[in-house]
Design a protein around this motif. Structure first.
Motif, PDB file in Angstrom:
ATOM      1  N   LYS A  72       3.326  11.335  -2.217  1.00 57.20           N
ATOM      2  CA  LYS A  72       2.730  12.679  -2.380  1.00 57.20           C
ATOM      3  C   LYS A  72       2.058  12.815  -3.752  1.00 57.20           C
ATOM      4  O   LYS A  72       0.912  13.245  -3.855  1.00 57.20           O
ATOM      5  N   THR A  73       2.793  12.427  -4.820  1.00 55.79           N
ATOM      6  CA  THR A  73       2.201  12.535  -6.152  1.00 55.79           C
ATOM      7  C   THR A  73       1.005  11.591  -6.285  1.00 55.79           C
ATOM      8  O   THR A  73       0.020  11.905  -6.961  1.00 55.79           O
ATOM      9  N   THR A  74       1.087  10.458  -5.598  1.00 58.21           N
ATOM     10  CA  THR A  74      -0.027   9.499  -5.642  1.00 58.21           C
ATOM     11  C   THR A  74      -1.299  10.137  -5.074  1.00 58.21           C
ATOM     12  O   THR A  74      -2.399   9.936  -5.607  1.00 58.21           O
ATOM     13  N   VAL A  75      -1.125  10.940  -4.014  1.00 60.83           N
ATOM     14  CA  VAL A  75      -2.287  11.640  -3.431  1.00 60.83           C
ATOM     15  C   VAL A  75      -2.946  12.506  -4.507  1.00 60.83           C
ATOM     16  O   VAL A  75      -4.173  12.519  -4.665  1.00 60.83           O
ATOM     17  N   VAL A  76      -2.102  13.192  -5.300  1.00 67.16           N
ATOM     18  CA  VAL A  76      -2.632  14.073  -6.350  1.00 67.16           C
ATOM     19  C   VAL A  76      -3.337  13.250  -7.433  1.00 67.16           C
ATOM     20  O   VAL A  76      -4.421  13.621  -7.909  1.00 67.16           O
ATOM     21  N   LYS A  77      -2.729  12.117  -7.820  1.00 75.87           N
ATOM     22  CA  LYS A  77      -3.343  11.285  -8.870  1.00 75.87           C
ATOM     23  C   LYS A  77      -4.723  10.791  -8.423  1.00 75.87           C
ATOM     24  O   LYS A  77      -5.663  10.729  -9.219  1.00 75.87           O
ATOM     25  N   LEU A  78      -4.836  10.452  -7.132  1.00 74.99           N
ATOM     26  CA  LEU A  78      -6.139   9.977  -6.626  1.00 74.99           C
ATOM     27  C   LEU A  78      -7.145  11.130  -6.601  1.00 74.99           C
ATOM     28  O   LEU A  78      -8.308  10.965  -6.964  1.00 74.99           O
ATOM     29  N   PHE A 113       2.698  19.571 -12.751  1.00 77.68           N
ATOM     30  CA  PHE A 113       3.259  18.295 -12.297  1.00 77.68           C
ATOM     31  C   PHE A 113       4.780  18.326 -12.335  1.00 77.68           C
ATOM     32  O   PHE A 113       5.392  19.160 -13.006  1.00 77.68           O
ATOM     33  N   GLN A 114       5.329  17.358 -11.632  1.00 78.85           N
ATOM     34  CA  GLN A 114       6.780  17.239 -11.499  1.00 78.85           C
ATOM     35  C   GLN A 114       7.453  16.939 -12.845  1.00 78.85           C
ATOM     36  O   GLN A 114       8.460  17.535 -13.192  1.00 78.85           O
ATOM     37  N   ASP A 115       6.865  15.992 -13.566  1.00 73.37           N
ATOM     38  CA  ASP A 115       7.489  15.580 -14.825  1.00 73.37           C
ATOM     39  C   ASP A 115       7.066  16.554 -15.928  1.00 73.37           C
ATOM     40  O   ASP A 115       5.931  16.560 -16.372  1.00 73.37           O
ATOM     41  N   GLY A 172       7.266  15.103   2.625  1.00 74.71           N
ATOM     42  CA  GLY A 172       7.615  13.732   2.995  1.00 74.71           C
ATOM     43  C   GLY A 172       8.798  13.297   2.157  1.00 74.71           C
ATOM     44  O   GLY A 172       9.141  13.952   1.172  1.00 74.71           O
ATOM     45  N   VAL A 173       9.398  12.167   2.539  1.00 75.08           N
ATOM     46  CA  VAL A 173      10.589  11.706   1.811  1.00 75.08           C
ATOM     47  C   VAL A 173      10.214  11.242   0.405  1.00 75.08           C
ATOM     48  O   VAL A 173       9.021  11.052   0.099  1.00 75.08           O
ATOM     49  N   ASN A 174      11.215  11.020  -0.451  1.00 75.81           N
ATOM     50  CA  ASN A 174      10.973  10.503  -1.793  1.00 75.81           C
ATOM     51  C   ASN A 174      10.204   9.190  -1.713  1.00 75.81           C
ATOM     52  O   ASN A 174      10.512   8.333  -0.884  1.00 75.81           O
ATOM     53  N   GLY A 175       9.218   9.074  -2.565  1.00 74.32           N
ATOM     54  CA  GLY A 175       8.453   7.820  -2.639  1.00 74.32           C
ATOM     55  C   GLY A 175       7.416   7.687  -1.535  1.00 74.32           C
ATOM     56  O   GLY A 175       6.793   6.622  -1.386  1.00 74.32           O
ATOM     57  N   ALA A 176       7.222   8.754  -0.717  1.00 65.82           N
ATOM     58  CA  ALA A 176       6.253   8.657   0.384  1.00 65.82           C
ATOM     59  C   ALA A 176       4.825   8.516  -0.144  1.00 65.82           C
ATOM     60  O   ALA A 176       3.955   7.961   0.527  1.00 65.82           O
ATOM     61  N   PHE A 225       0.842  -1.207   0.000  1.00 72.78           N
ATOM     62  CA  PHE A 225       0.000   0.000   0.000  1.00 72.78           C
ATOM     63  C   PHE A 225       0.872   1.250   0.000  1.00 72.78           C
ATOM     64  O   PHE A 225       1.768   1.376   0.836  1.00 72.78           O
ATOM     65  N   VAL A 226       0.602   2.152  -0.940  1.00 69.37           N
ATOM     66  CA  VAL A 226       1.300   3.443  -0.941  1.00 69.37           C
ATOM     67  C   VAL A 226       0.586   4.346   0.082  1.00 69.37           C
ATOM     68  O   VAL A 226       1.220   5.049   0.856  1.00 69.37           O
ATOM     69  N   LEU A 227      -0.737   4.275   0.073  1.00 70.24           N
ATOM     70  CA  LEU A 227      -1.514   4.994   1.089  1.00 70.24           C
ATOM     71  C   LEU A 227      -2.245   3.953   1.928  1.00 70.24           C
ATOM     72  O   LEU A 227      -2.890   3.049   1.391  1.00 70.24           O
ATOM     73  N   SER A 282       6.467  20.014  -1.942  1.00 69.84           N
ATOM     74  CA  SER A 282       7.842  20.475  -2.135  1.00 69.84           C
ATOM     75  C   SER A 282       8.775  19.764  -1.165  1.00 69.84           C
ATOM     76  O   SER A 282       8.385  19.388  -0.055  1.00 69.84           O
ATOM     77  N   HIS A 283      10.033  19.615  -1.616  1.00 70.49           N
ATOM     78  CA  HIS A 283      11.055  19.069  -0.728  1.00 70.49           C
ATOM     79  C   HIS A 283      11.790  20.191  -0.012  1.00 70.49           C
ATOM     80  O   HIS A 283      12.507  19.950   0.938  1.00 70.49           O
ATOM     81  N   ARG A 284      11.632  21.416  -0.542  1.00 75.27           N
ATOM     82  CA  ARG A 284      12.300  22.547   0.119  1.00 75.27           C
ATOM     83  C   ARG A 284      11.398  23.012   1.252  1.00 75.27           C
ATOM     84  O   ARG A 284      10.432  23.753   1.020  1.00 75.27           O
TER      85      ARG A 284
END
Ligand SMILES: Nc1ncnc2c1ncn2[C@@H]1O[C@H](COP(=O)(O)OP(=O)(O)OP(=O)(O)O)[C@@H](O)[C@H]1O
Length: 610
Positions: free
Chosen positions: A394-400, A435-437, A388-392, A369-371, A551-553
């Motif tokens: 965050k982007t998945t939250v947006v996709k959902l 988006f990031q990409d 959150g750290v990389n791969g936590a 589970f990612v979430l 953001s990571h910053r």
């Protein structure tokens, strides 16, 4: 354990019907050509075997020369006419098959545009698309053309088969049986080879996909610097060669199967024709048939073998084409998630709060589970930073949130309404996102900002958005202004730097002016001045909107109303920057870690203050 091949979804007849329906809709003239071709192709060979017999009957009988010329002349004219028409139908139809292939390509393209995002992003979706497109790459040998051409040939061969069976069975029904049985044996051999080829289809598609990825990556200018700097050229060459070698090995194995079946076929055909001709020679020498009858049966055996062969070979072709058709339709059938039966209108929304209620989500059964029972409430108009750290996840939250994927359990609410109750298209109207990409298509700047064709683009608004995001200077100096193409491949086109590209995407989000703003790492490629300007703009742009800022910053998240720290699939800390710092948890540790890289204490303090 070896994966079992799934049975085909559509059988041959269903695919022929599917293609004929498409032809009737797109190119009815082709249907007329097809019918014409069937009729003419049956008439010609039947005349062909009767002419020698009738000629001999006339010559050996009591007919005079004028009668002979009259009958043969009549036959000749019919033959020439039917051949000319048949040739015309043959040539003309290939142009129409071409048109039909373009139509199927367009259908696949439209499907790739309209199918659910998860079908485009997933490995399975990508493979399906590759396989579907590759079925149309072989011109007249594509499955869609072969299926129709072979079906016509089969219908013609079948009709001729029945006519010739009638002729042959008056000589010997056993002969007909023998010809059929031996021909079926050769069919079996070829089918074995085809079925082997189909079983290797996934492997072939996987090689093709990897190869095209290697070639695309190798020739990608963005990767060109690293490629040279790290001397990766040899590695890519090696990758390419080994993929080509593996794929050639596979093609060789498939070829071997076809070669073996070809040898068996040649032997069976030799046996079949040998027996038939020997019997005819025996019958004529034993006086069981006359010379004109011998010529008729001889012609019939030769042609009969041709028709049985035609049926057998075309059935094999049809089988191969059917596999291709199934690949094509597997992509066309890509099942999208259903739309709600009684959808809510966007106007039903009174406000734009967001709430994730006990949401669990994984990308597939093989991954965790990612979430995991994820809960998050963002009030209407609130600006939240998701960190959150990389791969936590965050982007998945947006996709959902965008509905690109559905949660395995739990619900997501907007303005108190389950997002599943909105039509997908409507739901997406609620968001403007960066988006990031980053991908900037090679259209003009104006089109890239409006994401519409020029005639519906509000040029003043594009300018306004470019001014707000600090990119206007880039275009006002260009002779073509906002009509400058975003690619060097077009004369007068330009390529933006990474940071400028992010600004262009910000301008796009601004232009859309949706009630919910999502920024996923929008400042990663920006210089400090541009970054600080982005925060100001963010305030301005997002003033009346609900906003999610990833953001990571961590210093950059301080201007948000609230910070949510995502870890292990859940929000583990939530509050303002000061609250989280006071708490001394994971967020404050991460923040401390980031600040310590600033050697100069004053800068570190300024960073903390930022
Ligand atoms: N399409 C996908 N299929 C399978 N797994 C995926 C897919 N997209 C993301 N993941 C996985 O889901 C997890 C969360 O990814 P996500 O991109 O949401 O993280 P993130 O917090 O945004 O990371 P980052 O800060 O690096 O951008 C990661 O383990 C990632 O490998």
């Amino acid at each position: 354990m070896k994966k079992k091949k799934e049975p085909l979804k559509y059988h041959i007849f269903q695919n022929i019907t599917f293609l004929l329906k498409c032809i009737r809709r797109e190119h009815p003239l082709l249907l007329i050509f097809i019918i014409m071709q069937v009729i003419l192709s049956v008439i010609s060979p039947v005349f062909g075997i009767y002419i020698p017999k009738i000629t001999l009957d006339l010559v050996m009988g009591s007919a005079d020369t004028a009668q002979i010329f009259l009958v043969l002349g009549g036959f000749g004219i019919v033959m020439v006419l039917s051949m000319a028409l048949s040739g015309m139908a043959n040539e003309g139809k290939y142009i129409m098959y071409n048109d039909m292939r373009r139509y199927y390509q367009m259908e696949l393209f439209l499907q790739s545009l309209s199918c659910d995002y998860k079908n485009v992003e997933s490995e399975e979706g990508q493979t399906k698309y590759q396989r579907a497109m590759s079925t149309l790459r072989n011109g007249d040998w594509s499955g869609t053309s072969i299926m129709i051409v072979s079906s016509i040939d089969i219908v013609v061969s079948l009709l001729c088969f029945f006519i010739y069976s009638g002729i042959m069975s008056s000589l010997s029904p056993y002969m007909v049986l023998l010809l059929i049985v031996l021909s079926l044996i050769s069919l079996f051999g070829t089918r074995q080879a085809q079925s082997y080829e189909y079983k290797q289809n996934d492997l072939t598609a996987a090689y093709e996909k990897k190869l095209s990825y290697v070639i695309r990556t190798g020739s990608n200018a963005a990767f060109g610097k690293d490629m040279r700097l790290y001397h990766a050229g040899g590695w890519f060459q090696e990758l390419r060669s080994s993929l080509i070698e593996e794929s050639a090995k596979l093609a060789g194995k498939i070829q071997d199967r076809y070669f073996a079946s070809g040898v068996v076929n040649a032997f069976v055909l030799f046996l079949r024709d040998g027996i038939a001709y020997s019997y005819l020679i025996y019958a004529v020498s034993a006086g069981q048939i006359t010379i004109p009858e011998f010529t008729l049966y001889f012609g019939a055996v030769t042609a009969f073998s041709g028709f049985v062969n035609g049926i057998v070979n075309n059935l094999n072709e049809l089988n191969g084409a059917n596999l291709q058709m199934n690949s094509m339709r597997a992509f066309l059938d890509n099942t999208n998630d259903p739309e709600p039966e009684t959808p809510l209108a966007l106007s039903d929304l009174k406000e734009y709060s967001i709430e994730f209620c006990d949401v669990c989500f994984s990308y597939g059964t093989d991954t965790g589970f990612v979430l995991d029972h994820f809960n998050l409430k963002i009030n209407a108009g609130e600006k939240i930073a998701l960190v959150g750290v990389n791969g936590a996840g965050k982007t998945t939250v947006v996709k959902l949130l965008c509905g690109f994927y559905k949660p395995d359990s739990g619900i997501i609410l907007i303005g108190g309404q389950d997002i599943n109750n909105f039509r997908k298209k409507d739901l997406l109207k609620l968001y403007a996102a960066v988006f990031q990409d980053i991908y900037i298509p090679p259209f003009t700047a104006a089109e890239n900002v409006s994401m519409q064709e020029l005639k519906t683009t509000d040029r003043n608004r594009v300018e306004e958005c470019l001014v707000k995001t600090g990119l206007w200077e880039q275009f006002c100096g260009q002779p073509t202004g906002i009509d400058t193409p975003m690619t060097k491949e077009i004369t007068g086109g330009i390529v933006l730097s990474g940071g400028q590209q992010q600004k262009l995407l910000m301008a796009r989000a601004l232009y859309k002016d949706a009630p919910i703003l999502i920024l996923d790492e929008p400042t990663a490629a920006l210089d400090p001045i541009a970054e600080s300007r982005t925060y100001e703009q963010f305030h301005e742009i997002a003033s009346d909107k609900t906003a999610v800022y990833i953001s990571h910053r961590l210093a950059s998240t301080r201007f948000c109303d609230k910070i949510a720290f995502l870890s292990n699939g859940k929000i583990t800390e939530e509050g303002t920057h000061d609250e989280l710092m006071q708490k001394g948890g994971a967020y404050s540790q991460m923040f401390a870690l980031q600040s310590q890289y600033y050697q100069n204490k004053e800068v570190a303090a300024a960073y903390a203050e930022a």
